[in-house]
Design an enzyme around this catalytic site. Sequence first.
Site, PDB file in Angstrom:
ATOM      1  N   ASN A   8       0.858  -1.202  -0.129  1.00  0.00           N
ATOM      2  CA  ASN A   8      -0.150  -0.009  -0.035  1.00  0.00           C
ATOM      3  C   ASN A   8       0.745   1.433   0.045  1.00  0.00           C
ATOM      4  O   ASN A   8       1.460   1.631   1.054  1.00  0.00           O
ATOM      5  CB  ASN A   8      -0.839   0.049   1.251  1.00  0.00           C
ATOM      6  CG  ASN A   8      -1.740   1.416   1.192  1.00  0.00           C
ATOM      7  OD1 ASN A   8      -1.723   2.148   0.367  1.00  0.00           O
ATOM      8  ND2 ASN A   8      -2.365   1.582   2.340  1.00  0.00           N
ATOM      9  N   LYS A  10       0.202   4.283  -0.166  1.00  0.00           N
ATOM     10  CA  LYS A  10      -0.597   5.471   0.239  1.00  0.00           C
ATOM     11  C   LYS A  10      -0.288   6.487  -0.553  1.00  0.00           C
ATOM     12  O   LYS A  10      -0.373   6.391  -1.789  1.00  0.00           O
ATOM     13  CB  LYS A  10      -0.134   5.523   1.835  1.00  0.00           C
ATOM     14  CG  LYS A  10      -0.239   4.511   2.382  1.00  0.00           C
ATOM     15  CD  LYS A  10       0.034   4.554   4.189  1.00  0.00           C
ATOM     16  CE  LYS A  10      -0.187   3.183   4.643  1.00  0.00           C
ATOM     17  NZ  LYS A  10      -0.133   3.407   6.390  1.00  0.00           N
ATOM     18  N   HIS A  91      -9.669   1.360   4.791  1.00  0.00           N
ATOM     19  CA  HIS A  91      -8.461   1.548   5.564  1.00  0.00           C
ATOM     20  C   HIS A  91      -8.539   2.582   6.830  1.00  0.00           C
ATOM     21  O   HIS A  91      -9.340   3.507   6.789  1.00  0.00           O
ATOM     22  CB  HIS A  91      -7.205   2.111   4.716  1.00  0.00           C
ATOM     23  CG  HIS A  91      -6.007   2.075   5.354  1.00  0.00           C
ATOM     24  ND1 HIS A  91      -5.482   2.876   6.176  1.00  0.00           N
ATOM     25  CD2 HIS A  91      -4.808   1.376   5.059  1.00  0.00           C
ATOM     26  CE1 HIS A  91      -4.057   2.679   6.664  1.00  0.00           C
ATOM     27  NE2 HIS A  91      -3.750   1.508   5.823  1.00  0.00           N
ATOM     28  N   GLU A  93      -6.929   4.832   7.852  1.00  0.00           N
ATOM     29  CA  GLU A  93      -6.418   6.385   7.572  1.00  0.00           C
ATOM     30  C   GLU A  93      -7.727   7.154   6.984  1.00  0.00           C
ATOM     31  O   GLU A  93      -7.924   8.285   7.072  1.00  0.00           O
ATOM     32  CB  GLU A  93      -5.182   6.386   6.710  1.00  0.00           C
ATOM     33  CG  GLU A  93      -4.004   6.221   7.580  1.00  0.00           C
ATOM     34  CD  GLU A  93      -2.997   5.585   6.814  1.00  0.00           C
ATOM     35  OE1 GLU A  93      -2.983   5.538   5.469  1.00  0.00           O
ATOM     36  OE2 GLU A  93      -1.905   5.218   7.599  1.00  0.00           O
ATOM     37  N   GLU A 158      -5.296  -4.561  10.733  1.00  0.00           N
ATOM     38  CA  GLU A 158      -4.243  -3.686  10.858  1.00  0.00           C
ATOM     39  C   GLU A 158      -4.576  -2.835  12.164  1.00  0.00           C
ATOM     40  O   GLU A 158      -5.719  -1.877  12.244  1.00  0.00           O
ATOM     41  CB  GLU A 158      -4.221  -2.626  10.022  1.00  0.00           C
ATOM     42  CG  GLU A 158      -4.087  -3.083   8.462  1.00  0.00           C
ATOM     43  CD  GLU A 158      -3.490  -2.191   7.354  1.00  0.00           C
ATOM     44  OE1 GLU A 158      -2.563  -2.320   6.850  1.00  0.00           O
ATOM     45  OE2 GLU A 158      -3.987  -1.247   7.352  1.00  0.00           O
ATOM     46  N   GLY A 164       2.693   2.330  10.840  1.00  0.00           N
ATOM     47  CA  GLY A 164       3.658   3.340  10.710  1.00  0.00           C
ATOM     48  C   GLY A 164       4.314   3.687  11.965  1.00  0.00           C
ATOM     49  O   GLY A 164       5.457   4.842  12.151  1.00  0.00           O
ATOM     50  N   SER A 203       3.431  -1.901  10.540  1.00  0.00           N
ATOM     51  CA  SER A 203       4.877  -2.002  10.672  1.00  0.00           C
ATOM     52  C   SER A 203       5.297  -3.571  10.261  1.00  0.00           C
ATOM     53  O   SER A 203       6.231  -4.238  10.956  1.00  0.00           O
ATOM     54  CB  SER A 203       5.080  -1.632  12.027  1.00  0.00           C
ATOM     55  OG  SER A 203       4.699  -0.491  12.382  1.00  0.00           O
TER      56      SER A 203
END
Length: 243
Positions: A8, A10, A91, A93, A158, A164, A203
């Site tokens: 991904n 992003k 996702h 985010e 996730e 991250g 991660s």
Amino acid sequence: MRQIIAGNWKMFGRLAEIPAYAEAIRSAPAHVDLLICPPFTLLDRFATALKGSPIALGGQNCHAAAQGAHTGDIAAPMLAETGATYVILGHSERRENHGETNAEIYAKAETAMAAGLIPIICVGETEMQRDAGEAEHVVRSQLSHSLPPRFAGIVAYEPVWAIGTGRTPTESEVAAMHATIRAALVAQLGAGGSAINILYGGSVKPGNAAALLALPEVGGALVGGASLKAADLLAIAVAAPGG
Ligand code: 13P
């Protein structure tokens, strides 16, 4: 079940990077399915650069409608036209930055499947929810409200606090959550629920991939930061069991 290693990107990546990256990932091992989800603007160029390879492409989101007056959005049939065969939906985010709800993700998954795309639906708890002992409840609820009854796709677990950050849950926490997700999928979808790959994301790096990917019910990885470097994504693919 073959493992799926999905990158991904992003909101990273430029056109100029594609030729060298695509050339490098063509040497991916054959025992995994490799998938790259770059920004929309790179999909067409990626499709050209990867022509003739088994590496698949995916979008990072799509609208719940197949077309319409939705300035700034992308429709699932448009993604399919670029050569993409997957789309990441829900996702964290997007749930956080765009207020996406389970109901919207459900609608997007239906539209994506109607366009012939394979949805990758993301679920995962925040750190506060895990600390409060609510992680499994939160994930079960996300699954029951965001997967349509005829869901045929992929689920990615996730944990929001692992994205991250360089932190991951322990191996037993990952295994426990993946077992919970598998049980929920079978309860919701019947026999089809046992055929769904459950990816771990958050991660994943070359250094921890072998241990995470060997856990029961882990069917691959959804990789953010490390997927931007072809060598790191390849190292993660090599670490997947079955090679
Ligand atoms: P990182 O691998 O950078 O933690 O990102 C995970 C992720 O959000 C993939 O969708």
